[in-house]
Design a protein around this motif. Structure first.
Motif, PDB file in Angstrom:
ATOM      1  N   ARG A  23       4.297  -6.776   1.626  1.00 51.92           N
ATOM      2  CA  ARG A  23       3.638  -7.116   0.361  1.00 51.92           C
ATOM      3  C   ARG A  23       3.031  -8.519   0.431  1.00 51.92           C
ATOM      4  NH1 ARG A  23       7.931  -6.128  -3.698  1.00 51.92           N
ATOM      5  NH2 ARG A  23       7.639  -3.970  -3.042  1.00 51.92           N
ATOM      6  N   LEU A  24       3.636  -9.384   1.243  1.00 56.41           N
ATOM      7  CA  LEU A  24       3.148 -10.755   1.386  1.00 56.41           C
ATOM      8  C   LEU A  24       2.079 -10.883   2.469  1.00 56.41           C
ATOM      9  CD1 LEU A  24       6.510 -12.744   1.086  1.00 56.41           C
ATOM     10  CD2 LEU A  24       4.690 -12.539  -0.629  1.00 56.41           C
ATOM     11  N   GLY A  25       1.750  -9.750   3.113  1.00 54.14           N
ATOM     12  CA  GLY A  25       0.674  -9.778   4.095  1.00 54.14           C
ATOM     13  C   GLY A  25       1.106  -9.908   5.542  1.00 54.14           C
ATOM     14  N   TYR A  26       2.388  -9.715   5.815  1.00 56.92           N
ATOM     15  CA  TYR A  26       2.878  -9.766   7.191  1.00 56.92           C
ATOM     16  C   TYR A  26       2.655  -8.429   7.896  1.00 56.92           C
ATOM     17  CZ  TYR A  26       5.365 -14.217   6.604  1.00 56.92           C
ATOM     18  OH  TYR A  26       5.672 -15.540   6.403  1.00 56.92           O
ATOM     19  N   HIS A  27       2.536  -8.483   9.220  1.00 57.91           N
ATOM     20  CA  HIS A  27       2.605  -7.272  10.040  1.00 57.91           C
ATOM     21  C   HIS A  27       4.064  -7.165  10.485  1.00 57.91           C
ATOM     22  CE1 HIS A  27       0.791  -4.145  12.661  1.00 57.91           C
ATOM     23  NE2 HIS A  27       1.916  -4.350  13.334  1.00 57.91           N
ATOM     24  N   VAL A  28       4.716  -6.070  10.148  1.00 62.71           N
ATOM     25  CA  VAL A  28       6.161  -5.969  10.327  1.00 62.71           C
ATOM     26  C   VAL A  28       6.526  -4.899  11.348  1.00 62.71           C
ATOM     27  CG1 VAL A  28       8.361  -5.522   9.175  1.00 62.71           C
ATOM     28  CG2 VAL A  28       6.542  -6.744   7.954  1.00 62.71           C
ATOM     29  N   PHE A  29       7.414  -5.281  12.255  1.00 68.26           N
ATOM     30  CA  PHE A  29       7.975  -4.348  13.226  1.00 68.26           C
ATOM     31  C   PHE A  29       9.389  -3.996  12.785  1.00 68.26           C
ATOM     32  CE2 PHE A  29       4.671  -6.632  15.417  1.00 68.26           C
ATOM     33  CZ  PHE A  29       4.024  -5.624  16.135  1.00 68.26           C
ATOM     34  N   PRO A  35      15.183   5.881  17.143  1.00 71.87           N
ATOM     35  CA  PRO A  35      13.708   5.899  17.069  1.00 71.87           C
ATOM     36  C   PRO A  35      13.180   6.827  15.985  1.00 71.87           C
ATOM     37  CG  PRO A  35      14.436   6.015  19.350  1.00 71.87           C
ATOM     38  CD  PRO A  35      15.671   6.187  18.507  1.00 71.87           C
ATOM     39  N   HIS A  36      13.845   7.971  15.787  1.00 72.34           N
ATOM     40  CA  HIS A  36      13.386   8.927  14.780  1.00 72.34           C
ATOM     41  C   HIS A  36      13.486   8.324  13.373  1.00 72.34           C
ATOM     42  CE1 HIS A  36      12.582  12.709  12.792  1.00 72.34           C
ATOM     43  NE2 HIS A  36      13.744  12.649  12.148  1.00 72.34           N
ATOM     44  N   LYS A  37      14.604   7.663  13.092  1.00 64.88           N
ATOM     45  CA  LYS A  37      14.770   7.042  11.776  1.00 64.88           C
ATOM     46  C   LYS A  37      13.809   5.882  11.591  1.00 64.88           C
ATOM     47  CE  LYS A  37      19.598   8.413  11.135  1.00 64.88           C
ATOM     48  NZ  LYS A  37      21.005   7.944  10.991  1.00 64.88           N
ATOM     49  N   GLY A  38      13.553   5.163  12.673  1.00 61.35           N
ATOM     50  CA  GLY A  38      12.586   4.078  12.592  1.00 61.35           C
ATOM     51  C   GLY A  38      11.191   4.584  12.278  1.00 61.35           C
ATOM     52  N   GLN A  39      10.808   5.689  12.894  1.00 59.93           N
ATOM     53  CA  GLN A  39       9.506   6.288  12.624  1.00 59.93           C
ATOM     54  C   GLN A  39       9.426   6.786  11.189  1.00 59.93           C
ATOM     55  OE1 GLN A  39       6.738   6.533  14.955  1.00 59.93           O
ATOM     56  NE2 GLN A  39       5.860   6.770  12.900  1.00 59.93           N
ATOM     57  N   GLN A  40      10.494   7.412  10.716  1.00 62.91           N
ATOM     58  CA  GLN A  40      10.527   7.891   9.329  1.00 62.91           C
ATOM     59  C   GLN A  40      10.359   6.736   8.349  1.00 62.91           C
ATOM     60  OE1 GLN A  40      14.309  10.102   9.220  1.00 62.91           O
ATOM     61  NE2 GLN A  40      13.143  12.001   8.983  1.00 62.91           N
ATOM     62  N   ALA A  41      11.030   5.610   8.645  1.00 63.32           N
ATOM     63  CA  ALA A  41      10.934   4.455   7.753  1.00 63.32           C
ATOM     64  C   ALA A  41       9.508   3.903   7.731  1.00 63.32           C
ATOM     65  CB  ALA A  41      11.912   3.376   8.207  1.00 63.32           C
ATOM     66  N   ALA A  42       8.894   3.813   8.908  1.00 66.26           N
ATOM     67  CA  ALA A  42       7.515   3.324   8.979  1.00 66.26           C
ATOM     68  C   ALA A  42       6.566   4.268   8.251  1.00 66.26           C
ATOM     69  CB  ALA A  42       7.095   3.172  10.441  1.00 66.26           C
ATOM     70  N   ASP A  43       6.784   5.559   8.413  1.00 60.95           N
ATOM     71  CA  ASP A  43       5.947   6.554   7.727  1.00 60.95           C
ATOM     72  C   ASP A  43       6.078   6.416   6.216  1.00 60.95           C
ATOM     73  OD1 ASP A  43       5.123   7.533  10.161  1.00 60.95           O
ATOM     74  OD2 ASP A  43       6.477   9.265  10.148  1.00 60.95           O
ATOM     75  N   GLN A  44       7.295   6.176   5.747  1.00 59.44           N
ATOM     76  CA  GLN A  44       7.510   6.024   4.313  1.00 59.44           C
ATOM     77  C   GLN A  44       6.747   4.820   3.773  1.00 59.44           C
ATOM     78  OE1 GLN A  44       8.941   7.813   1.880  1.00 59.44           O
ATOM     79  NE2 GLN A  44       8.326   6.207   0.449  1.00 59.44           N
ATOM     80  N   ARG A  46       4.100   3.496   5.053  1.00 57.66           N
ATOM     81  CA  ARG A  46       2.662   3.789   5.101  1.00 57.66           C
ATOM     82  C   ARG A  46       2.251   4.661   3.918  1.00 57.66           C
ATOM     83  NH1 ARG A  46       3.517   4.795  11.029  1.00 57.66           N
ATOM     84  NH2 ARG A  46       3.018   2.833  12.076  1.00 57.66           N
ATOM     85  N   VAL A  47       3.097   5.589   3.559  1.00 56.63           N
ATOM     86  CA  VAL A  47       2.832   6.432   2.380  1.00 56.63           C
ATOM     87  C   VAL A  47       2.717   5.562   1.133  1.00 56.63           C
ATOM     88  CG1 VAL A  47       3.868   8.143   0.822  1.00 56.63           C
ATOM     89  CG2 VAL A  47       3.862   8.551   3.288  1.00 56.63           C
ATOM     90  N   GLU A  48       3.494   4.492   1.099  1.00 58.24           N
ATOM     91  CA  GLU A  48       3.452   3.576  -0.041  1.00 58.24           C
ATOM     92  C   GLU A  48       2.229   2.667  -0.014  1.00 58.24           C
ATOM     93  OE1 GLU A  48       7.125   1.436  -0.376  1.00 58.24           O
ATOM     94  OE2 GLU A  48       8.350   3.250  -0.137  1.00 58.24           O
ATOM     95  N   GLY A  49       1.448   2.759   1.063  1.00 57.51           N
ATOM     96  CA  GLY A  49       0.216   1.987   1.132  1.00 57.51           C
ATOM     97  C   GLY A  49       0.251   0.780   2.038  1.00 57.51           C
ATOM     98  N   TYR A  50       1.342   0.637   2.800  1.00 58.76           N
ATOM     99  CA  TYR A  50       1.464  -0.510   3.708  1.00 58.76           C
ATOM    100  C   TYR A  50       1.090  -0.081   5.123  1.00 58.76           C
ATOM    101  CZ  TYR A  50       4.159  -2.265  -0.255  1.00 58.76           C
ATOM    102  OH  TYR A  50       4.555  -2.646  -1.509  1.00 58.76           O
ATOM    103  N   ALA A  51      -0.063  -0.510   5.565  1.00 57.33           N
ATOM    104  CA  ALA A  51      -0.564  -0.066   6.870  1.00 57.33           C
ATOM    105  C   ALA A  51      -0.051  -0.923   8.022  1.00 57.33           C
ATOM    106  CB  ALA A  51      -2.092  -0.084   6.871  1.00 57.33           C
ATOM    107  N   GLU A  52       0.310  -2.163   7.754  1.00 58.51           N
ATOM    108  CA  GLU A  52       0.675  -3.100   8.818  1.00 58.51           C
ATOM    109  C   GLU A  52       2.160  -3.017   9.179  1.00 58.51           C
ATOM    110  OE1 GLU A  52      -1.426  -4.822  10.518  1.00 58.51           O
ATOM    111  OE2 GLU A  52      -3.188  -4.309   9.340  1.00 58.51           O
ATOM    112  N   VAL A  53       2.604  -1.829   9.532  1.00 57.27           N
ATOM    113  CA  VAL A  53       4.008  -1.631   9.872  1.00 57.27           C
ATOM    114  C   VAL A  53       4.115  -0.732  11.098  1.00 57.27           C
ATOM    115  CG1 VAL A  53       4.211   0.312   8.244  1.00 57.27           C
ATOM    116  CG2 VAL A  53       6.274  -0.900   9.007  1.00 57.27           C
ATOM    117  N   GLU A  54       5.042  -1.067  11.988  1.00 50.93           N
ATOM    118  CA  GLU A  54       5.252  -0.274  13.199  1.00 50.93           C
ATOM    119  C   GLU A  54       6.751  -0.188  13.496  1.00 50.93           C
ATOM    120  OE1 GLU A  54       2.849  -1.251  16.670  1.00 50.93           O
ATOM    121  OE2 GLU A  54       1.699  -2.643  15.412  1.00 50.93           O
ATOM    122  N   PRO A  55       7.215   0.980  13.951  1.00 50.38           N
ATOM    123  CA  PRO A  55       8.614   1.077  14.373  1.00 50.38           C
ATOM    124  C   PRO A  55       8.781   0.511  15.774  1.00 50.38           C
ATOM    125  CG  PRO A  55       7.538   3.191  14.650  1.00 50.38           C
ATOM    126  CD  PRO A  55       6.511   2.273  14.041  1.00 50.38           C
TER     127      PRO A  55
END
Length: 245
Positions: A23-29, A35-44, A46-55
């Motif tokens: 929300r503050l503009g960071y790119h977050v890892f 790995p599966h749960k990490g991907q699910q969290a990143a997908d969630q 992104r669904v909320e509108g945060y594109a700068e996130v990677e597992p």
């Protein structure tokens, strides 16, 4: 764009911390042992509108996993601005000092102390490349030795052979790390997120995940005049925000 790595970020406080930094503009890892749960969290997110996130697959107790995560992150970025050592385990409660198996204590220390050290050392070069590097070690108010020796403290009866000493050791490591980096732009602090309702404590805590994450984020985005080598705890010290060690 500033970058942040959070360990144990696929749920609870780590996940909400990621959301608030995004929300503050960071790119977050999102560091995640699974790995599966990490991907699910990143997908969630992104669904909320945060594109700068990677597992980022990362098991803090496995040196090979830490090394692989460092190599993978190094292929994506050359600068890491924030490291949040959030991954932690309790070891199960209660933990009577006279009867808790030493193997339980070792297991808790592997994640809560040695894992933090392993990750910090592995990613330090990327942090050094930042103009304003921040390291936040997520601790607990239960890590205060001063308060544990005060019978008037509200959590005085909450003792334990594994979790409490692990957080006290993490606090000590935070002080040592901050000292070694004292003449640099680093800010290294320990943050108690407070007694928060999460899976960690079977949702018994009165605090919210949003409030807990906000405390962590506050230390992650400290300005150049911000403090270092501090133990932040709104719970233990609501007047000053600084807990005794």
């Amino acid at each position: 764009m500033k970058t942040a790595l959070i360990t144990g970020a696929n749920k609870s406080i780590g996940f909400e911390t990621a959301r608030q930094l995004l929300r503050l503009g960071y790119h977050v890892f999102l560091g995640s042992r699974d790995p599966h749960k990490g991907q699910q969290a990143a997908d969630q997110l992104r669904v909320e509108g945060y594109a700068e996130v990677e597992p980022l697959p990362l098991d803090v107790t496995d040196p090979a996993s830490v090394a692989a995560a460092r190599a993978a992150l190094g292929q994506r970025i050359s600068v890491l601005d924030v490291l949040i050592n959030n991954a932690g385990i309790s070891g199960g409660m209660p933990q009577p000092t006279l009867t808790t198996a030493v193997s339980v204590v070792r297991e808790v220390f592997e994640t809560n102390v040695f894992g933090v050290m392993e990750v910090t050392q592995a990613f330090l070069d990327l942090l050094r490349a930042s103009a304003a590097p921040r390291i936040v070690n997520v601790t607990s108010g239960l890590g205060s030795l001063t308060l544990h020796n005060d019978p008037t403290w509200k959590y005085y009866p909450v003792k334990g052979a594994a979790y409490v000493p692990s957080k006290a050791a993490l606090n000590a490591y935070t002080i040592m790390l901050a000292y070694e980096l004292r003449d640099t732009a680093f800010k290294v602090n320990a943050v108690d997120p407070g007694y928060t309702a999460t899976d960690f404590n079977h949702h018994s805590g009165p605090g919210t995940v949003a409030a807990a994450a906000a405390r962590v984020v506050r230390a992650a985005v400290l300005g150049p005049d911000g403090p270092t080598s501090q133990f932040f705890s709104d719970d233990n010290a609501p007047e000053t925000g600084l807990s005794p060690w």
